[in-house]
Design an enzyme around this catalytic site. Structure first.
Site, PDB file in Angstrom:
ATOM      1  N   ASP A  49      -1.247  -2.397  -5.598  1.00  0.00           N
ATOM      2  CA  ASP A  49      -2.150  -1.265  -5.757  1.00  0.00           C
ATOM      3  C   ASP A  49      -2.704  -1.282  -7.176  1.00  0.00           C
ATOM      4  OD1 ASP A  49      -3.361   1.237  -4.931  1.00  0.00           O
ATOM      5  OD2 ASP A  49      -1.916   2.214  -6.258  1.00  0.00           O
ATOM      6  N   HIS A  62     -20.393  -0.598  -9.407  1.00  0.00           N
ATOM      7  CA  HIS A  62     -19.798  -1.180  -8.209  1.00  0.00           C
ATOM      8  C   HIS A  62     -19.881  -2.703  -8.187  1.00  0.00           C
ATOM      9  CE1 HIS A  62     -18.851   2.660  -6.455  1.00  0.00           C
ATOM     10  NE2 HIS A  62     -20.047   3.092  -6.793  1.00  0.00           N
ATOM     11  N   ASP A  66     -16.654  -4.925  -7.613  1.00  0.00           N
ATOM     12  CA  ASP A  66     -16.517  -5.988  -6.612  1.00  0.00           C
ATOM     13  C   ASP A  66     -16.078  -7.295  -7.264  1.00  0.00           C
ATOM     14  OD1 ASP A  66     -17.227  -4.247  -4.613  1.00  0.00           O
ATOM     15  OD2 ASP A  66     -19.235  -5.095  -4.291  1.00  0.00           O
ATOM     16  N   ASP A  92      -8.612  -0.569  -2.902  1.00  0.00           N
ATOM     17  CA  ASP A  92      -8.063  -1.294  -4.052  1.00  0.00           C
ATOM     18  C   ASP A  92      -6.643  -1.781  -3.794  1.00  0.00           C
ATOM     19  OD1 ASP A  92      -6.753   1.125  -4.058  1.00  0.00           O
ATOM     20  OD2 ASP A  92      -7.041   1.519  -6.189  1.00  0.00           O
TER      21      ASP A  92
END
Length: 172
Positions: A49, A62, A66, A92
């Site tokens: 995580d 973003h 990515d 994530d």
């Protein structure tokens, strides 16, 4: 030949996360379920995580988010053996499912490789640089569970403990 290639491409798209090119959740669960059908084998499920990823993606954009996910995915694959399963679960989250030689086998070595992989990723943007951090929860099969849901639940509990131990820890 063309139809076979098209079918292979369609299957690849159906089983692969488009951002990271790892297995998607459904393909990951199917692969883990098949492997767990052999009760004689030992496995470790690593639930990974990333910390504060939504904030990172919102602040840096973003596209950079990515790129970070792809970098993490590539490094998880590097930490894995050729026959391990790696997938993206959620925004994530990642899972690495690895075979072990014994009850705990080399799970701690793999976990440390994953933590090192996460910490090696840096966010670089025109207005600054930041580290990527995360936590790794580990569940062992068959002792912690014999199906995907049980293993993820146990690894999720371990992540909660790992989060109390600072950045980039791992906990069984």
């Amino acid at each position: 030949m063309k139809e076979v290639k098209e079918l292979d491409n369609a299957l690849d798209h159906a089983e692969t996360d488009p951002v990271t090119r790892l297995l998607n959740t459904r393909a990951l669960i199917d692969g883990i379920t098949r492997r767990l059908s052999d009760p004689e084998k030992k496995y470790a499920l690593f639930l990974i995580d990333l910390d504060n990823f939504k904030t990172i993606s919102d602040v840096f954009g973003h596209a950079i988010g990515d790129r970070i996910l792809r970098s993490i995915a590539d490094r998880i694959v590097e930490a894995a053996s050729w026959n391990d399963l790696a997938g993206r679960v959620g925004d994530d989250g990642f899972v690495l499912f690895a075979g072990l030689d014994s009850d705990e086998g080399n799970a701690d070595i793999i976990a440390q490789k994953i933590c090192d992989a996460i910490s090696s990723v840096k966010i670089r943007a025109e207005f600054g640089e930041s580290d990527v951090t995360g936590s790794v929860g580990i569940a062992l099969a068959p002792c912690d569970g014999t199906d995907y849901d049980a293993l993820v639940a146990k690894a999720g509990q371990s992540i909660s403990e790992a989060g109390k131990n600072g950045k980039n820890p791992y906990v069984f």
